[in-house]
Design a protein around this motif. Structure first.
Motif, PDB file in Angstrom:
ATOM      1  N   THR A  85     -31.433 -12.208  27.103  1.00  0.00           N
ATOM      2  CA  THR A  85     -31.764 -10.956  25.723  1.00  0.00           C
ATOM      3  C   THR A  85     -31.629 -10.287  26.128  1.00  0.00           C
ATOM      4  O   THR A  85     -31.283  -9.271  25.489  1.00  0.00           O
TER       5      THR A  85
ATOM      6  N   ARG B  91     -28.542 -10.029  23.356  1.00  0.00           N
ATOM      7  CA  ARG B  91     -28.793 -10.468  22.425  1.00  0.00           C
ATOM      8  C   ARG B  91     -28.017 -10.030  21.280  1.00  0.00           C
ATOM      9  O   ARG B  91     -27.879  -9.900  20.210  1.00  0.00           O
ATOM     10  N   SER B  92     -28.792  -8.914  21.101  1.00  0.00           N
ATOM     11  CA  SER B  92     -28.709  -8.065  19.899  1.00  0.00           C
ATOM     12  C   SER B  92     -27.600  -7.353  19.865  1.00  0.00           C
ATOM     13  O   SER B  92     -27.012  -6.511  18.818  1.00  0.00           O
TER      14      SER B  92
ATOM     15  N   PRO C  68     -23.514  -6.308  19.385  1.00  0.00           N
ATOM     16  CA  PRO C  68     -21.918  -7.101  18.503  1.00  0.00           C
ATOM     17  C   PRO C  68     -21.662  -7.699  19.280  1.00  0.00           C
ATOM     18  O   PRO C  68     -20.936  -7.630  20.264  1.00  0.00           O
ATOM     19  N   PHE C  69     -21.487  -9.156  19.417  1.00  0.00           N
ATOM     20  CA  PHE C  69     -20.408  -9.691  19.330  1.00  0.00           C
ATOM     21  C   PHE C  69     -19.272 -10.422  19.446  1.00  0.00           C
ATOM     22  O   PHE C  69     -19.237 -10.773  17.674  1.00  0.00           O
TER      23      PHE C  69
ATOM     24  N   HIS D   6     -23.807 -19.663  19.133  1.00  0.00           N
ATOM     25  CA  HIS D   6     -25.145 -20.505  18.574  1.00  0.00           C
ATOM     26  C   HIS D   6     -25.951 -20.280  19.093  1.00  0.00           C
ATOM     27  O   HIS D   6     -27.634 -19.411  19.064  1.00  0.00           O
TER      28      HIS D   6
ATOM     29  N   ARG E 119     -27.972 -17.729  20.390  1.00  0.00           N
ATOM     30  CA  ARG E 119     -28.598 -16.694  19.443  1.00  0.00           C
ATOM     31  C   ARG E 119     -27.642 -15.458  19.785  1.00  0.00           C
ATOM     32  O   ARG E 119     -28.188 -14.165  19.549  1.00  0.00           O
ATOM     33  N   LEU E 120     -26.603 -15.046  20.069  1.00  0.00           N
ATOM     34  CA  LEU E 120     -26.017 -13.704  20.170  1.00  0.00           C
ATOM     35  C   LEU E 120     -24.579 -13.176  18.973  1.00  0.00           C
ATOM     36  O   LEU E 120     -25.070 -14.546  17.584  1.00  0.00           O
ATOM     37  N   SER E 121     -25.041 -11.888  18.715  1.00  0.00           N
ATOM     38  CA  SER E 121     -25.137 -11.537  17.405  1.00  0.00           C
ATOM     39  C   SER E 121     -23.471 -11.526  16.911  1.00  0.00           C
ATOM     40  O   SER E 121     -23.029  -9.830  16.902  1.00  0.00           O
ATOM     41  N   ARG E 122     -22.948 -12.200  15.883  1.00  0.00           N
ATOM     42  CA  ARG E 122     -21.436 -11.935  16.023  1.00  0.00           C
ATOM     43  C   ARG E 122     -21.234 -10.858  14.837  1.00  0.00           C
ATOM     44  O   ARG E 122     -21.929 -11.237  13.422  1.00  0.00           O
ATOM     45  N   SER E 123     -20.701 -10.210  15.249  1.00  0.00           N
ATOM     46  CA  SER E 123     -20.917  -9.292  14.341  1.00  0.00           C
ATOM     47  C   SER E 123     -18.362  -8.622  14.212  1.00  0.00           C
ATOM     48  O   SER E 123     -17.936  -8.128  13.403  1.00  0.00           O
TER      49      SER E 123
ATOM     50  N   TYR F  51     -17.482  -4.533  21.306  1.00  0.00           N
ATOM     51  CA  TYR F  51     -18.161  -5.311  21.708  1.00  0.00           C
ATOM     52  C   TYR F  51     -18.420  -6.301  23.067  1.00  0.00           C
ATOM     53  O   TYR F  51     -17.607  -5.924  23.976  1.00  0.00           O
TER      54      TYR F  51
END
Length: 320
Positions: free
Chosen positions: A205, A208-209, A211-212, A226, A229-233, A251
């Motif tokens: 947590t 999670r927000s 940039p990944f 996926h 729930r990582l934030s792919r940037s 990142y």
């Protein structure tokens, strides 16, 4: 715009000249252009260009674009390249098969590995290669480093006799042997907001927000990102690309712990909550069960299994 050569009739048969032209074309495609192929082929760039043009005329197709915009294969060129690779893989397989009929292991054997396995202490591939070389000194081992899908495709079409990849999904067209494991740790680089955060209790947590960056194709990396729930940037084609993006400090992302170790020692990467923000994956040897590969490929598989301490009960785990 380069004029398209007149369409020729489908070749009734392949001549020695056609095979020579195809080999030149494969080299040009592998090298990414005429200039680089000139060094590889040890012939002048004008001769390289003429050979490619002659092949285009023979096939009645435009195979590549070259000019100020750079070198690129056309869709037809890409298909010819793939078909040519399969053709020469079959030729090499025939040569090796004939040698085996005479009671000796000889000829080329193509073996493909996923990247960054050399630094994994659980990988015993070097020991397997040493044993294979001692047992089959006349076999020309051709070692390729490639992506997961290229290795799977190459094993299926016969370009590679065997491959080693991270297990990510099972295909009924392939057979699998479990070999060794790998730990993927979450890292960041200098300047990242978490660079100076020593908390060992960081959890998903907390990241999670952020940039990944991850591998941009179906793989354990993509599947776990996926799931978490990582934030792919951003995405990379290989681990080196992921490492470069992590070093930018913008990142978070996963790398094999053995590969990242030198960066960590140099103070260029930092593991986040070591041993906590991780996932584990397994590496498997893949082969095409039907038709079975020749004796050289069977021996290499045997060497891989023995090097990794596997016995007959561990073998022949076919996908379901």
């Amino acid at each position: 715009m380069q004029a398209k050569p007149p369409r020729a009739p489908v070749l009734a048969q392949l001549s020695d000249l056609d095979l020579r032209l195809l080999r030149v074309f494969i080299t040009v495609a592998d090298c990414g252009g005429m200039a680089a192929a000139e060094l590889e082929l040890a012939i002048g760039i004008s001769s390289v260009s003429r050979h490619v043009k002659d092949l285009e005329t023979r096939l009645g197709l435009v195979l590549c674009r070259r000019g100020r915009g750079g070198f690129a294969l056309t869709p037809e060129g890409r298909q010819v390249y793939e078909e040519a690779r399969r053709l020469f893989a079959a030729v090499d397989g025939f040569r090796g098969g004939i040698a085996q009929l005479h009671g000796r292991l000889a000829g080329p054997l193509a073996f493909a590995l996923f990247e960054k396995t050399a630094s994994n202490p659980d990988s015993r591939i070097p020991q397997a290669l040493a044993r294979f070389s001692a047992l089959a000194p006349d076999v020309e081992l051709q070692l390729h480093i490639a992506g997961i899908h290229e290795i799977e495709r190459g094993v299926l079409d016969g370009s590679y006799a065997l491959g080693v990849i991270p297990e990510h999904r099972l295909s009924q067209s392939l057979a699998y042997d479990d070999l060794f494991g790998e730990r993927m740790q979450l890292y960041c680089g200098p300047g990242h907001p978490l660079w100076d955060d020593p908390r060992p209790t960081l959890d998903w947590t907390d990241v999670r927000s952020l940039p990944f960056v991850g591998l941009g194709y179906h793989s354990p990396n993509l599947a776990f990102a996926h799931q978490a729930r990582l934030s792919r940037s951003a995405s990379g084609d290989d681990q080196e690309a992921v490492a470069l993006l992590l070093l930018s400090g913008r990142y978070v992302g996963f790398l094999p712990d053995h590969y990242a170790a030198d960066f960590v020692r140099q103070g260029r990467l930092r593991a986040l909550a070591p041993g906590r923000l991780v996932y584990d994956c397994r590496f498997v040897a893949i082969r095409r069960p039907n038709p079975e590969a020749g004796r050289s490929a069977a021996l290499l598989r045997e060497c891989l299994l023995q090097a990794h301490g596997l016995d007959h009960r561990d073998r022949d785990r076919l996908s379901t």
